[in-house]
Design an enzyme around this catalytic site. Structure first.
Site, mmCIF file in Angstrom:
data_model
loop_
_atom_site.group_PDB
_atom_site.id
_atom_site.type_symbol
_atom_site.label_atom_id
_atom_site.label_comp_id
_atom_site.label_asym_id
_atom_site.label_seq_id
_atom_site.Cartn_x
_atom_site.Cartn_y
_atom_site.Cartn_z
ATOM 1 N N ASN A 103 0.813 -1.226 0.000
ATOM 2 C CA ASN A 103 0.000 0.000 0.000
ATOM 3 C C ASN A 103 0.846 1.276 0.000
ATOM 4 O O ASN A 103 0.507 2.252 -0.674
ATOM 5 C CB ASN A 103 -0.978 -0.001 1.173
ATOM 6 N N GLU B 266 3.980 -4.225 12.423
ATOM 7 C CA GLU B 266 2.882 -3.267 12.299
ATOM 8 C C GLU B 266 1.850 -3.962 11.428
ATOM 9 O O GLU B 266 2.079 -4.187 10.239
ATOM 10 C CB GLU B 266 3.372 -1.949 11.680
ATOM 11 N N CYS C 238 -3.121 1.577 6.582
ATOM 12 C CA CYS C 238 -3.401 0.917 7.854
ATOM 13 C C CYS C 238 -4.050 1.856 8.863
ATOM 14 O O CYS C 238 -4.759 1.410 9.764
ATOM 15 C CB CYS C 238 -2.119 0.322 8.429
ATOM 16 N N GLU D 213 7.721 1.705 16.342
ATOM 17 C CA GLU D 213 8.687 2.260 15.398
ATOM 18 C C GLU D 213 8.687 3.773 15.548
ATOM 19 O O GLU D 213 7.753 4.361 16.084
ATOM 20 C CB GLU D 213 8.309 1.872 13.966
#
Length: 471
Positions: free
Chosen positions: A150, A249, A283, A452
């Site tokens: 994505n 993630e 996301c 992160e």
């Protein structure tokens, strides 16, 4: 498309098609890495750990990251064109978000590393006896970086930059659907004057292919992955056999809360962005919005009108993903109400062969409906009313995911009360996706493991070691 292994480019492997999601046409081929090529990439990366790279100071690594950023900027238009060709996203999005953010990823970690290397420290002992303790950080070793389709370059560099900053070597495997910007990045790194074999790139699918072979490889010391929660579970099981650390993630089913005291115009505009950016294929996108009942009808009408007027959105990444999204919409239409969209747009040109879905606003579905509970990852948002703050929090916190949320309110006390009560890694108040790259990024529950960003990434990609000297 080519692999980058052992300091050279390699096009070996059985090719698979590269498809333009805008038109559905095959536009190229990508070589699938063999197991032997993955072995060679990991072996080269491991050998590089013992080479000149091990002697580079933090300041030297910082300068190298800046050279990589310079290289991306120098080929900016090539990166934009490649990102758009692979994903179908509008040029404006790639040129203002994806490619600039990739540059920022390298520069931000370069600057953080330089700051760390320039710090001095002072300590003392109570009476000159006892011991002196200090901590050094060492690289993890060979890191496998597996990135999704994505935001291909953004999310690849989000992991590669801090991994290199802390002295690791990297074997990267981009999504098989979006390999082009990873190839360009390999070319940039090849020209950035790093020691040989510090960075490797292999292409291929996931299961029983390059992705699986890489994450299961005994020569890989850590895995950094962004993608589906189910894939993350599989990688975690493989990494568990050798107790390798992981940074994940994963998925999300993000909620937005709109209170009656919010600036509704701003809330509608913000939700249009948070629901439909990159056609919902981010996301962090909002898929559930809970609106306080006194303003529910007004908000729903305005959001539906805005969705109908949206222009410049892109397609789904693949035919399979489009069909998944449309399957959700078919069930939702039968069980609830479609306020906007719900189908496939017609363009009257080559785009009609592509993987398009209209921006869609739903309402009237129960909370246990698949379209409300499962991650759709498309241009779909469901609206539901609430009556109390406690109910809003219960609705937002329900479900297996916990990545991000938005809160729209004019009450500063409520903002500071509600945001920390959300079971997510990131909560935005009266905005969406406003990012400071130093802050912790990640989710809870099925949305990920670890954080992160800034020092959080630098700490993950290194191993702290205590040195104790008896005085």
């Amino acid at each position: 498309m080519r692999h980058y292994v052992g300091g050279g480019f390699d096009a070996s492997g059985v090719p698979f098609p590269l498809v333009d999601p805008v038109t559905g046409r095959t536009v190229g081929e990508v070589p699938a890495a063999s197991r032997e090529l993955v072995d060679r990439a990991v072996g080269a990366a491991r050998e590089a750990l013992r080479g000149p790279w091990a002697g580079w100071s933090p300041a030297e690594r910082s300068r190298a990251l800046h050279r990589i950023a310079d290289g991306i900027e120098g080929r900016f238009e090539e990166f934009v064109a490649a990102e758009c060709a692979d994903t179908g996203k509008p040029r404006a999005l790639a040129a203002t978000v994806d490619i600039p953010r990739a540059v920022a990823n390298f520069r931000s970690y370069a600057d953080l590393l330089a700051g760390r290397s320039e710090r001095s420290w002072h300590t003392g002992t109570p009476d000159g006896r006892g011991a002196l303790n200090y901590t050094v950080r060492k690289p993890l070793g060979v890191v496998a970086v597996v990135s999704p389709w994505n935001l291909p370059l953004l999310l690849l560099t989000w992991k590669v930059a801090p991994a290199l900053a802390m002295g690791n070597t990297v074997v990267a495997k981009p999504s098989e659907l979006t390999p082009s910007t990873a190839c360009l990045l390999a070319e940039v790194i090849a020209g950035a004057e790093l020691p040989a074999d510090v960075f490797q790139l292999v292409h291929g699918q996931g299961a029983d292919a390059a992705g699986q072979w890489l994450t299961e490889h005994p020569g890989v010391d850590a895995v950094a992955f962004t993608g589906e929660s189910r894939t993350g579970s599989s990688i975690m099981r493989a990494a568990a056999d050798r107790l390798a650390p992981v940074s994940f993630e994963l998925g999300g089913k993000n909620a937005g809360l709109v209170f009656a005291d919010a600036d509704l115009e701003r809330a509608v505009e913000g939700t249009l962005r948070s629901a439909f950016t990159h056609s919902g294929q981010v996301c962090l996108c909002t898929e559930r919005v809970y609106v306080e009942r006194p303003v529910f009808e007004e908000f729903a009408g305005a959001l539906a009108a805005g969705a109908k007027d949206l222009a410049g959105y892109g397609p789904m990444i693949s035919a399979a993903h489009r069909d998944k999204v449309l399957g959700h919409l078919d069930r939702a239409a039968a069980d609830g109400e479609v306020l906007a969209g719900g189908g496939v747009p017609s363009f009257g040109d080559a785009r009609d062969g592509g993987f398009w879905v209209e921006p869609t606003v739903l309402t009237g579905l129960p909370e246990d409906h698949p379209a409300v509970r499962e991650e759709i990852f498309g241009p779909v948002v469901h609206l539901a009313p609430f009556d109390t703050e406690e109910e809003a929090l219960a609705l937002a916190n329900a479900g297996p995911y916990g990545l991000a949320a938005t809160v729209w309110t004019g009450d500063v006390s409520r903002a500071h009360r509600v945001a920390p009560a959300l079971d997510v890694g990131i909560a935005w108040v009266n905005t969406w996706n406003l990012r400071d790259l130093r802050t912790p990024f990640g989710g809870v529950k099925a949305s990920g493991i670890g954080r992160e960003g800034g020092d959080h990434s630098l700490d993950f990609f290194s191993e702290p070691m205590n040195v104790c000297v008896k005085l």
